[in-house]
Design a protein around this motif. Sequence first.
Motif, PDB file in Angstrom:
ATOM      1  N   ARG A 121       0.835  -1.207   0.000  1.00 23.23           N
ATOM      2  CA  ARG A 121       0.000   0.000   0.000  1.00 23.23           C
ATOM      3  C   ARG A 121       0.874   1.263   0.000  1.00 23.23           C
ATOM      4  N   GLY A 122       0.586   2.140  -0.934  1.00 20.78           N
ATOM      5  CA  GLY A 122       1.289   3.420  -0.938  1.00 20.78           C
ATOM      6  C   GLY A 122       2.640   3.345  -1.611  1.00 20.78           C
TER       7      GLY A 122
ATOM      8  N   ASP B 198       3.260  17.397   5.018  1.00 21.60           N
ATOM      9  CA  ASP B 198       3.474  16.185   5.816  1.00 21.60           C
ATOM     10  C   ASP B 198       2.634  15.022   5.305  1.00 21.60           C
ATOM     11  N   GLN B 199       1.431  15.348   4.807  1.00 27.36           N
ATOM     12  CA  GLN B 199       0.589  14.272   4.281  1.00 27.36           C
ATOM     13  C   GLN B 199       1.174  13.682   3.014  1.00 27.36           C
TER      14      GLN B 199
ATOM     15  N   PHE C 239       7.849   8.711   4.019  1.00 30.33           N
ATOM     16  CA  PHE C 239       8.287   8.409   5.383  1.00 30.33           C
ATOM     17  C   PHE C 239       8.123   6.921   5.675  1.00 30.33           C
ATOM     18  N   LEU C 240       6.981   6.358   5.217  1.00 28.78           N
ATOM     19  CA  LEU C 240       6.682   4.969   5.541  1.00 28.78           C
ATOM     20  C   LEU C 240       7.501   3.968   4.730  1.00 28.78           C
ATOM     21  N   HIS C 241       7.825   4.322   3.494  1.00 30.45           N
ATOM     22  CA  HIS C 241       8.409   3.302   2.620  1.00 30.45           C
ATOM     23  C   HIS C 241       9.854   3.534   2.223  1.00 30.45           C
TER      24      HIS C 241
ATOM     25  N   ARG D 219       0.139   3.747  14.056  1.00 32.29           N
ATOM     26  CA  ARG D 219       0.401   5.066  13.494  1.00 32.29           C
ATOM     27  C   ARG D 219      -0.905   5.732  13.069  1.00 32.29           C
TER      28      ARG D 219
ATOM     29  N   HIS E 176      -4.413   4.336   5.846  1.00 36.20           N
ATOM     30  CA  HIS E 176      -4.164   2.908   5.632  1.00 36.20           C
ATOM     31  C   HIS E 176      -3.686   2.663   4.203  1.00 36.20           C
ATOM     32  N   ALA E 177      -4.285   3.387   3.262  1.00 36.97           N
ATOM     33  CA  ALA E 177      -3.932   3.195   1.852  1.00 36.97           C
ATOM     34  C   ALA E 177      -2.480   3.579   1.580  1.00 36.97           C
ATOM     35  N   ASN E 178      -1.933   4.430   2.433  1.00 37.48           N
ATOM     36  CA  ASN E 178      -0.525   4.806   2.282  1.00 37.48           C
ATOM     37  C   ASN E 178       0.406   3.791   2.929  1.00 37.48           C
ATOM     38  N   GLY E 179      -0.173   2.850   3.646  1.00 35.72           N
ATOM     39  CA  GLY E 179       0.647   1.813   4.260  1.00 35.72           C
ATOM     40  C   GLY E 179       1.007   2.065   5.711  1.00 35.72           C
TER      41      GLY E 179
ATOM     42  N   MET F 113       0.386  12.840  -3.532  1.00 32.39           N
ATOM     43  CA  MET F 113       0.576  11.835  -2.488  1.00 32.39           C
ATOM     44  C   MET F 113       0.617  10.435  -3.100  1.00 32.39           C
TER      45      MET F 113
ATOM     46  N   ARG G 286      -1.071   9.094  14.934  1.00 35.95           N
ATOM     47  CA  ARG G 286      -0.669  10.193  14.058  1.00 35.95           C
ATOM     48  C   ARG G 286      -1.870  10.783  13.307  1.00 35.95           C
ATOM     49  N   HIS G 287      -2.764   9.913  12.832  1.00 35.02           N
ATOM     50  CA  HIS G 287      -3.837  10.407  11.969  1.00 35.02           C
ATOM     51  C   HIS G 287      -5.170  10.579  12.676  1.00 35.02           C
TER      52      HIS G 287
ATOM     53  N   GLU H 285       4.014  11.415   3.807  1.00 35.34           N
ATOM     54  CA  GLU H 285       3.738  10.203   4.586  1.00 35.34           C
ATOM     55  C   GLU H 285       4.168   8.907   3.883  1.00 35.34           C
ATOM     56  N   PRO H 286       3.770   8.674   2.612  1.00 30.13           N
ATOM     57  CA  PRO H 286       4.231   7.431   1.972  1.00 30.13           C
ATOM     58  C   PRO H 286       5.758   7.350   1.890  1.00 30.13           C
TER      59      PRO H 286
END
Lengths: 331, 306
Positions: A88-89, A111-112, A118-120, B217, B209-212, A167, B221-222, A115-116
């Motif tokens: 995902r993402g 920041d939004q 940051f996560l990946h 978190r 969630h779609a961003n993983g 995003m 965070r959200h 986010e991807p």
Amino acid sequence: MEKPLLDISNLKVSFKSDGTYLNALSGVNLSIYPGESVALVGESGCGKSVTSLSIMRLLKANAKVEGQISFNGKNLLSLGTKEMRKIRGQDVSMIFQEPMSALNPVIRIGDQIGEPLFLHEKLTKRQIKTRVLELLRLVGIARPEEIYREYIHQLSGGMRQRVMIAMAMACKPKLIIADEPTTALDVTVQAQILDLLRNLQKENNMALLLITHDLGVVSEMCERAAVMYAGKIVEESTVDTLFNDPRHPYTKGLISSIPKLEGERNRLKPIPGNVPSLANMPQGCRFAPRCEFAMEQCIHQEPSYMAINKKTSVGCWLERGNNDDRSTATS
Amino acid sequence: MAAYLVRRILGAFIVLIGISIITFIIAYAVPGDPVRTVVGEKASPEVVEQVRHTMGLDRPVYVQYFSYLNRLAHGDLGFSYYNNQPVTHLISERFGATAVLALSGWAVEIIIGIPLGLLTAVYNRKITDYILSSLAIIGISLPTFWLGMWFIYNISYKMGILPIGGSGDIKNLILPSLTLGIVGAAYYQRLVKTSMLEVFSQDYIRTAHANGASSLRVTFRHGFRNGVIPAVTYAGMDIAFLMGGVVITETVFNYPGIGQLAMQSIQHLDVPVIMATVLLSAICVVVMNFIVDILYFLIDPRISIS
Ligand SMILES: Nc1ncnc2c1ncn2[C@@H]1O[C@H](COP(=O)(O)OP(=O)(O)OP(=O)(O)O)[C@@H](O)[C@H]1O
Ligand SMILES: [Mg+2]
């Protein structure tokens, strides 16, 4: 031949409500090849969003999902939560219909979008910021430094959707799923956003699954299209073939209900009747009650969905060579 | 921002004037004659009239009100009939004690209530939720005085660990603040649970969630900032009311705070003290309202000041 990036086969989704399960999808088959842009069209409630959310495994807890969704050779439906999160993402991302509600009201736009990343991706805060500013420019946002610090309510509808696109693009996914990305926007803005999406998809060689009920959009954006009716795909073909030689009566109906600008308004004819509800699915072909060509067989037995030539697959008894029965058609 | 602050302060000032009028009317409406409280039942009518005159209670109402306001402006809250002390002295002595109790009780409420709310929302309709929510229902339905007594009997009297009542030491604070906190926490739990569940159903959570993002978190965070907004409003009002005196808890634990003072002043018809405690509660509410508004602004960028 190339292997499909995404291969959905016999996907069934049902929702539990009041102790019983209602089938929202009953055996969806769809493949998307790398870099390809595929449209999923159909009337409201036919299961387009459910299909897209199943791919991301984002359906509500009351959903039961069966079948197979293979992505890059992995069956997404059997992945663990952690592995699914990695996809995902990063490999698959989504653009939702309403950017205003799909983006967080209390987190800064920059920041939004970050986010991807940051996560990946293992990046420092500075690197993320640089990438986010690039992304903002990429989606055509002037003054990226300012927008970075703003909140979603401060932007116009079109700008919000640009933010969503930025995003979704952040990790350069292999597949982007856009669920009616422009329905909430003004007509003029719609065209701009679709243009942007199309260009980004081409340039980055990403696959796109575009969900829409606007056939006009399909012909401009996509190479292939799948038509969905009441939880099933009834026809799938290249966009050209679909428009010029539609096979399924539902596809024909949809195409003849497109308003044409060239004074052909009087020929616009909506399909009579309504989409059946999940609790009251017709036994045979689901479209039979609304179909002007429906035969005895259509009412009792469901037609199977199969390829009739290299380009086109369709699920309709009329395509089974028993054309002689047409004379006995009931309606 | 500056203009907003000036406007808010002006507004608060007007509210306080209104409250001073109301407290004044309350004092006026109190049954019984305050002069009798001072001179006693046996005094002759002449003495009563004499004292009434020196206290200024024979003047027209509006004159009395303005002289009250004038004294108020000079920080003079009058003289307690019963305690024979300046009211300011009484109040300031006890306000510190109440503030300490209120703050620690409030902290207990928040420390228990908010995480409980989060947990029950995350595990909604799972066993964790059922157990914790049942505990919260028990908490919310416990009468304060009963819980206070129970603590005193079991922990102070039978086990002898903590003092039965009084003030001055941190040990004196533990049972009263637990009493306040346990009863109050349940409300925070419900508030946070409801609003977190609402937040979890929002589209932007699905986007997260779609961003993983992981569930953890997504929750913190959200979701958390959006979900905690109602609890912030409530917490502001809550501490304001607690600061105004926690009558039952202070009475049960014989804790010398504003609540106990208010109780005594009503029993003894000590009008200046009644007025002062009411005024103090009102000021607490006005001030906290102000602080909550500012906090809102910090939490939720959609609220713009202007
Ligand atoms: N969580 C759910 N619980 C129960 N039913 C659901 C749930 N989600 C979707 N459905 C049902 O599944 C069916 C398909 O819904 P879906 O949202 O996929 O339609 P759609 O094709 O995207 O329509 P639209 O064009 O209006 O977006 C609908 O009948 C809907 O009511
Ligand atoms: Mg939809």
